[in-house]
Design a protein around this motif. Structure first.
Motif, mmCIF file in Angstrom:
data_model
loop_
_atom_site.group_PDB
_atom_site.id
_atom_site.type_symbol
_atom_site.label_atom_id
_atom_site.label_comp_id
_atom_site.label_asym_id
_atom_site.label_seq_id
_atom_site.Cartn_x
_atom_site.Cartn_y
_atom_site.Cartn_z
ATOM 1 N N ASP A 259 -42.111 32.478 29.909
ATOM 2 C CA ASP A 259 -41.013 33.349 29.470
ATOM 3 C C ASP A 259 -40.031 33.484 30.632
ATOM 4 O OD1 ASP A 259 -39.312 35.215 28.454
ATOM 5 O OD2 ASP A 259 -40.856 36.694 27.935
ATOM 6 N N GLN A 260 -38.794 33.065 30.417
ATOM 7 C CA GLN A 260 -37.797 33.139 31.490
ATOM 8 C C GLN A 260 -37.417 34.592 31.796
ATOM 9 O OE1 GLN A 260 -36.703 30.653 33.364
ATOM 10 N NE2 GLN A 260 -38.067 29.247 32.250
ATOM 11 N N PHE A 261 -37.425 35.418 30.801
ATOM 12 C CA PHE A 261 -37.124 36.850 31.056
ATOM 13 C C PHE A 261 -38.215 37.497 31.910
ATOM 14 C CE2 PHE A 261 -34.737 35.915 27.174
ATOM 15 C CZ PHE A 261 -33.499 36.403 27.522
ATOM 16 N N LYS A 262 -39.421 37.187 31.643
ATOM 17 C CA LYS A 262 -40.522 37.712 32.439
ATOM 18 C C LYS A 262 -40.453 37.205 33.864
ATOM 19 C CE LYS A 262 -44.521 39.777 33.027
ATOM 20 N NZ LYS A 262 -44.643 41.249 32.988
ATOM 21 N N ALA A 264 -37.712 36.385 35.513
ATOM 22 C CA ALA A 264 -36.625 37.102 36.211
ATOM 23 C C ALA A 264 -37.060 38.521 36.592
ATOM 24 C CB ALA A 264 -35.382 37.142 35.325
ATOM 25 N N GLU A 265 -37.843 39.130 35.719
ATOM 26 C CA GLU A 265 -38.311 40.501 36.007
ATOM 27 C C GLU A 265 -39.255 40.514 37.213
ATOM 28 O OE1 GLU A 265 -40.735 44.127 33.784
ATOM 29 O OE2 GLU A 265 -40.152 42.321 32.671
ATOM 30 N N GLN A 267 -39.342 38.284 39.554
ATOM 31 C CA GLN A 267 -38.566 37.926 40.741
ATOM 32 C C GLN A 267 -37.817 39.149 41.270
ATOM 33 O OE1 GLN A 267 -38.538 34.826 42.248
ATOM 34 N NE2 GLN A 267 -37.405 35.879 43.882
ATOM 35 N N SER A 268 -37.232 39.960 40.378
ATOM 36 C CA SER A 268 -36.498 41.167 40.803
ATOM 37 C C SER A 268 -37.429 42.183 41.440
ATOM 38 C CB SER A 268 -35.777 41.775 39.589
ATOM 39 O OG SER A 268 -35.136 42.983 39.943
#
Length: 587
Positions: A259-262, A264-265, A267-268
């Motif tokens: 999941d790309q959204f996961k 990014a989360e 990583q943030s």
């Protein structure tokens, strides 16, 4: 007698005909009279206070004060109003820190003041002993109770250590009383002052207090930084574990991304953890630096210098204060003495109390004897008045008496309240002055208690008043001519009853009515009222009585008793005489 004028020694003083019920207002004359009468009380009290103040100034140990100034740099932020309020609060806190027991105790230890006699009094004062006795906590009973109690918790600490602690606490308390910390105006500069018995000691204490305050400030900041560092260390450890967990989760997800959204989360979150960790690590480094290299909020801007003069005792201020207090206490004591003094010092005392037509002040004579009798004994019948009046003020009194015989011939008795008031002298003076005016005058000595006139004028006379009372014809030989217009009738030898009492019986060969046919004025010297009852007996037979008092010795109560008693027996009180008045009062 309807006159309402009181004759003083020099000038008459007008009085109201009837005494009023209210108090007379205080005048400048009354105040000046009070000062003239009581100046010695005021001066003596002021001098006593000045002596005490001078003794204190000379014996008190001098105290010197030295001052050290520091500038404080408050670490505050915010708006201008907030900074101003924060600065005031910060500086007030620093003032209290400078007076703390840690700063003062460090100064005591650094300078060894716990062994200085100026700061440690080994002998308890009387006040301390009384306080210990009242509180039931004196040192001796405590020691005895501890010894009697045997082993206990207090015995675990050496007695010497306890005593050293008490001495140190006493030195700290003494130094707190001898130092001061204040803010100069509204600036950020504070001043530490210290007092000591020597200039150098005052300088050392002031500078040491400043250094101890700076050390206390540094220690407080280092301690705060150390606590902050410890907290940051624990926080960094927690952030390090969190960062490791976030990095591990990110690595696991990156190897198999679904999941790309996961991604990014994660990583943030990992970047946030890393940023927080780095910031915390930087703060920890700064805190450790503050611990290693602490900086104080205060800096010495002016060290103490040797005081050029003592600060206490302030000699000029103490002397001026003692003089002011002495004057005040002297005035108070003089007022109390003046209000409670019943001695006669002013004519209006008798005039107001007794309702007398006149009261005369007579100053003390400057002659060696004070009696005109000496002059009469040495005289040879001369009628010159070169030596009169002997007593200052007698001329005015004589003029008043002369006015009494304008329409009739008079017999006047002179009686003193107490012996030694000078009644015989006054009777002799009045007779002499009356004779000088041209009146045929007779002076009679009826003072059986103390016949000073007879002893002075006719010490060797064989006949006198006593003999004339039995044989009236002897008046021709018994009355001694002193001047062409003055004769003197001595007392004679008194056997039992005094001549005054015999005259009151009206059954003697001598009567005043017969004598007034020959003489214009007759003056009778009577024994003092307090020494003999003669005045009560003979006063009703006279035309009038003059009451003689002594200035500053005779009380107004005794005088009023004499006046009232004589009035009760039917005597007419012509007036009163205040004899022996000082020239400053008589004038």
């Amino acid at each position: 007698m309807t006159s309402s004028t009181i004759f003083s020694g020099v000038s008459p003083i007008s009085l109201p005909a009837a005494a009023t019920g209210g108090n007379s207002p205080l005048t400048l004359r009354d105040m000046l009279f009070f000062i003239r009468m009581r100046w010695l009380w005021i001066a003596a009290t002021t001098f006593a206070f000045l002596v005490l103040a001078g003794s204190y100034v000379l014996t008190a140990e001098p105290t010197f004060v030295a001052n050290t100034q520091l500038v404080i740099v408050p670490q505050v932020s915010g708006s201008e109003a907030q900074r101003a309020f924060a600065e005031d609060a910060f500086i007030e806190g620093q003032l209290e820190i400078a007076k703390s027991s840690d700063v003062v105790g460090g100064t005591v230890t650094a300078l060894g003041l716990d062994t200085d006699p100026d700061f440690v009094d080994q002998t308890p004062s009387l006040q301390d002993r009384a306080k210990s006795w009242l509180m039931g906590a004196s040192s001796e009973p405590d020691t005895a109770s501890q010894e009697a109690a045997g082993a206990g918790p207090r015995d675990t600490q050496p007695q010497q250590q306890i005593e050293d602690g008490r001495i140190r606490d006493r030195a700290i308390a003494t130094l707190l009383n001898m130092m001061g910390v204040r803010r100069i105006g509204s600036s950020t500069i504070i001043e530490i002052s210290a007092a000591a018995s020597t200039p150098q000691k005052a300088v050392d204490i002031a500078d040491t207090l400043a250094r101890q305050y700076i050390q206390k400030n540094i220690a407080m900041k280092a301690n705060a930084s150390r606590q902050y560092s410890e907290w940051l260390t624990r926080f960094v450890s927690e952030q390090q574990r969190g960062l490791a967990e976030a990095a591990s989760a990110l690595a696991s997800f990156t190897s198999n991304p679904r999941d790309q959204f996961k991604l990014a989360e994660l990583q943030s979150a990992t970047d946030a953890r890393r940023t927080l960790y780095e910031n915390t690590l930087n703060q920890l480094t700064e805190a450790k630096q503050r611990i290693t290299y602490p900086v104080s909020d205060a800096t010495i801007v002016s060290r103490a210098t040797l005081p050029l003069s003592k600060a206490r005792p302030r000699s000029t201020l103490i002397i001026a204060f003692a003089a002011a207090v002495g004057l005040g206490v002297g005035f108070a004591l003089a007022l109390i003495r003046h209000a409670g003094d019943r001695r006669i010092v002013r004519p209006n005392q008798i005039a107001d109390a007794g309702g007398l037509p006149f009261v005369t002040l007579l100053a003390t004579s400057r002659t060696s004897n004070g009696h005109s009798a000496r002059f009469l004994a040495a005289g040879t019948g001369s009628s010159t008045a070169a030596a009169y009046p002997v007593i200052p003020g007698m001329a005015e009194l004589s003029a008043t008496v002369v006015g009494l015989r304008r329409k009739r011939r008079v017999v006047i008795g002179i009686v003193a309240v107490n012996p030694g008031s000078g009644a015989s002298t006054i009777a002799c003076e009045l007779a002499v002055l009356s004779s000088i005016s041209g009146a045929q005058t007779l002076l009679i000595d009826a003072a059986a208690q103390k016949s000073s006139l007879s002893k002075s004028i006719a010490p060797h006379s064989s006949t006198g008043l006593v003999d004339v009372l039995d044989n009236g014809e002897l008046i021709r030989t018994a009355a001694l001519p002193l001047t062409p217009t003055l004769k003197f009738l001595p007392l004679g030898k008194v056997v039992a009853v005094s001549p005054a009492i015999r005259l009151s019986s009206r059954r003697t060969q001598l009567s005043f009515a017969e004598l007034k046919k020959e003489f214009d004025a007759i003056f009778v010297d009577i024994s003092a009222f307090s020494a003999s009852p003669d005045a009560n007996a003979i006063a009703p037979e006279l035309d009038g009585v003059l009451v003689v008092t002594s200035h500053g010795h005779t009380s107004i109560d005794d005088t009023m008793h004499v006046i009232e008693t004589l009035r009760n027996v039917g005597a007419e009180i012509l007036g009163a005489i205040i004899n022996h008045a000082p020239k400053r009062i008589e004038s």
